[in-house]
Design a protein around this motif. Sequence first.
Motif, mmCIF file in Angstrom:
data_model
loop_
_atom_site.group_PDB
_atom_site.id
_atom_site.type_symbol
_atom_site.label_atom_id
_atom_site.label_comp_id
_atom_site.label_asym_id
_atom_site.label_seq_id
_atom_site.Cartn_x
_atom_site.Cartn_y
_atom_site.Cartn_z
ATOM 1 N N VAL A 334 87.212 99.087 59.769
ATOM 2 C CA VAL A 334 86.794 98.202 58.676
ATOM 3 C C VAL A 334 87.997 97.354 58.257
ATOM 4 O O VAL A 334 89.071 97.891 57.968
ATOM 5 N N THR A 335 87.796 96.041 58.230
ATOM 6 C CA THR A 335 88.890 95.125 57.906
ATOM 7 C C THR A 335 88.517 94.205 56.755
ATOM 8 O O THR A 335 87.457 93.554 56.789
ATOM 9 N N PHE A 336 89.358 94.164 55.734
ATOM 10 C CA PHE A 336 89.234 93.198 54.644
ATOM 11 C C PHE A 336 90.278 92.120 54.882
ATOM 12 O O PHE A 336 91.477 92.408 54.956
ATOM 13 N N ASP A 337 89.806 90.869 55.006
ATOM 14 C CA ASP A 337 90.716 89.754 55.311
ATOM 15 C C ASP A 337 90.650 88.711 54.199
ATOM 16 O O ASP A 337 89.704 87.932 54.102
ATOM 17 N N SER A 338 91.648 88.717 53.328
ATOM 18 C CA SER A 338 91.761 87.744 52.217
ATOM 19 C C SER A 338 90.459 87.614 51.428
ATOM 20 O O SER A 338 89.963 86.517 51.179
ATOM 21 N N VAL A 339 89.931 88.746 51.015
ATOM 22 C CA VAL A 339 88.610 88.767 50.357
ATOM 23 C C VAL A 339 88.716 88.395 48.887
ATOM 24 O O VAL A 339 89.530 88.955 48.140
ATOM 25 N N ASN A 340 87.887 87.421 48.492
ATOM 26 C CA ASN A 340 87.687 87.064 47.079
ATOM 27 C C ASN A 340 86.225 87.316 46.731
ATOM 28 O O ASN A 340 85.333 87.073 47.552
ATOM 29 N N PHE A 341 85.962 87.775 45.505
ATOM 30 C CA PHE A 341 84.575 87.989 45.074
ATOM 31 C C PHE A 341 84.457 87.798 43.570
ATOM 32 O O PHE A 341 85.325 88.207 42.809
ATOM 33 N N ARG A 342 83.349 87.174 43.158
ATOM 34 C CA ARG A 342 83.020 87.083 41.740
ATOM 35 C C ARG A 342 81.509 87.263 41.589
ATOM 36 O O ARG A 342 80.727 86.906 42.482
ATOM 37 N N PHE A 343 81.095 87.807 40.459
ATOM 38 C CA PHE A 343 79.669 87.970 40.196
ATOM 39 C C PHE A 343 79.054 86.628 39.826
ATOM 40 O O PHE A 343 79.752 85.679 39.461
ATOM 41 N N VAL A 387 80.926 88.339 49.995
ATOM 42 C CA VAL A 387 82.212 87.808 49.521
ATOM 43 C C VAL A 387 82.088 86.319 49.218
ATOM 44 O O VAL A 387 81.241 85.619 49.774
ATOM 45 N N GLU A 388 82.951 85.847 48.324
ATOM 46 C CA GLU A 388 83.001 84.420 48.032
ATOM 47 C C GLU A 388 83.905 83.704 49.038
ATOM 48 O O GLU A 388 83.637 82.593 49.466
ATOM 49 N N ALA A 389 85.005 84.377 49.411
ATOM 50 C CA ALA A 389 85.943 83.820 50.404
ATOM 51 C C ALA A 389 86.526 84.971 51.200
ATOM 52 O O ALA A 389 86.513 86.125 50.764
ATOM 53 N N GLY A 390 87.032 84.658 52.388
ATOM 54 C CA GLY A 390 87.543 85.691 53.259
ATOM 55 C C GLY A 390 86.406 86.388 53.994
ATOM 56 O O GLY A 390 85.285 85.848 54.073
ATOM 57 N N SER A 391 86.644 87.581 54.502
ATOM 58 C CA SER A 391 85.603 88.283 55.253
ATOM 59 C C SER A 391 85.827 89.788 55.236
ATOM 60 O O SER A 391 86.955 90.263 55.105
ATOM 61 N N VAL A 392 84.709 90.499 55.334
ATOM 62 C CA VAL A 392 84.726 91.946 55.566
ATOM 63 C C VAL A 392 84.125 92.145 56.944
ATOM 64 O O VAL A 392 83.013 91.679 57.219
ATOM 65 N N SER A 393 84.840 92.804 57.829
ATOM 66 C CA SER A 393 84.345 92.964 59.203
ATOM 67 C C SER A 393 84.431 94.412 59.646
ATOM 68 O O SER A 393 85.233 95.202 59.134
ATOM 69 N N ASP A 398 82.045 90.198 61.540
ATOM 70 C CA ASP A 398 81.762 89.952 60.124
ATOM 71 C C ASP A 398 80.437 90.637 59.759
ATOM 72 O O ASP A 398 79.433 90.494 60.465
ATOM 73 N N VAL A 399 80.427 91.392 58.645
ATOM 74 C CA VAL A 399 79.218 92.128 58.246
ATOM 75 C C VAL A 399 78.044 91.184 57.989
ATOM 76 O O VAL A 399 76.880 91.577 58.092
ATOM 77 N N ARG A 400 78.338 89.911 57.665
ATOM 78 C CA ARG A 400 77.258 88.943 57.436
ATOM 79 C C ARG A 400 76.566 88.542 58.730
ATOM 80 O O ARG A 400 75.482 87.947 58.703
ATOM 81 N N SER A 401 77.199 88.867 59.877
ATOM 82 C CA SER A 401 76.620 88.542 61.184
ATOM 83 C C SER A 401 75.839 89.711 61.767
ATOM 84 O O SER A 401 75.376 89.646 62.909
#
Length: 577
Positions: A334-343, A387-393, A398-401
């Motif tokens: 599991v990799t977090f790459d420059s992840v930004n998030f806001r509600f 995520v708003e920016a960056g990626s979680v893979s 990428d989990v979104r894929s």
Amino acid sequence: MRSILKYLTQYRWFIVLVLILTLLGSLLELLLPTLMAQVVDIGIVNEDVPYMLQMGGWMLVCSILAILLSITSSFFATRVALGFGKDIRKSLFVHVEKLSVEEYERIGAASLITRTTNDVKQVQDVMNMMLRMMTRAPLMLIGGIILAVSRDAGLSLIFLGALPVLAITIFFISKKAIPLFSVLQQKTDRLNLILRENLNGIRVIRAFNREETEQKRFNSANEEFRDTGIRVNQIMSFLFPLMMLIMNFTNVAIVWFGAIRIEQGLMEVGNLIAFIQYAMMILMSLIMLSFGFIMIPRAQASAKRINEVLNMKPSIVDQDSNSTKKTFSSSGVVTFDSVNFRFENAEKLVLEQIDFEAKPGKMTAIIGSTGSGKSTLLHLIPRFFDVEAGSVSIDGVDVRSIKQEALRKQIGFVPQKATLFTGTVAENMRVGKKDATDEEIKEALKIAQAYDFVMEKEDGLNSVIDKSGANLSGGQKQRLSIARAILRKASIYLFDDSFSALDYKTDARLRKELKTHLKNSTFIVVAQRVSSIKDADQIIVINEGKMVGKGTHEELLVDNIIYQEIVRSQSSEEESA
């Protein structure tokens, strides 16, 4: 309202049957006054007993057939309405299951319950009424007018005075009542919300002696609901008496002018009797239509609330592209790459520039102060949020894929609040793996340190768990939740502060068993207690949404001020030294 009528498609043949039966029944009822007129004008006037018996027999046959047709029509109309309501409830439930956490919280659990039950019931009842009354009323109205005019066109002019008065009465009462129906549904939402909060928080309320305050809060919402309901019914209560008054005046006018026409030889007694019956049919049909026109706006208000949920698009959706992975086998990186998030609609970032990698066979721990974003970070992996920016893979993807179902099959998730369902221990365990054998369940229970207390129960795996696990302690619920995740045999395990209710001895045994039996999986643990994570391969320190440290327990003790403060707050001065 129109958009949810698509659920009637599968019942179209039943609806056609209801319309045919209603038409036949209405024709038979319209025939009865004509037969009565013939009995009076021919049979009684001529003292023709055989003719009276013959016409009376036909009237009896028509009445029995009309009753049978009405019963059959009502049966199929009710079947259509109930099936219609069932299908809408099912669609609502399925759609709500697809919504992300953001949409769910935007509407609220209490409102969703009201929309799935009360609002669907309103629409269902109106559909039943429309099939039974709103199809019959126009037929009786049109048929009654035609036959009344055919009996005496001159006397039919009375309707020109009665019908506009009736229509104006219905219009003004409807104008006052209809807006209050939407308000009544909102008051129902409020009442359900307070009731649900009180039932869920009954222990807190009693612990702080807040019963009287909560009673006042509930009474206030209850009284608002009552007052709105009374106001609606007060307005509606004028409708029926006014209609009966108009009907009776119309009846008096028909008898008055009808008697004059009989005296002038322009009308027969039988025709007057038939005309009065047709007049009553016309006016009753208008009353039925008026009730329909008043109930339909109420159903429209409910349908609007239902459609608001059904039309809500989930913010977390699978990408519709050829690159989307519908099946996915993960090794667990599991990799977090420059992840930004806001509600949604939040001004400030909840997580900012998060970078780390969690590997199989290793434990990654996340620690930080309350509200620092630890649980939110964990929720990004199974895509509860995007995520708003960056990626979680995962394994570089990428989990979104990845299709959500395929992604979550690779994850064993233990939430912060242990959630159990009404049913047996085995049924709760099979939420994690539906085809799990009893032996697999027992093995998972042993690893989670839950085997002993489960098997000590009289029915073992078949022991019943009450609603929300009310008959279990906090630690027992947590261990069952952990066992349910272990049963999944996932490549990635996410523990969201899942050891907080365990004593230190059980916590240590559990961590040892996890390390031994699930050594090929990736572990990401959110924790409050340093003792639960001090043996982790890497510890991520989060402060106000930012990653302020990464390393082992020993490394962070040396050079990370935030981690030192956390350790100091949980240890004595001697242990800190």
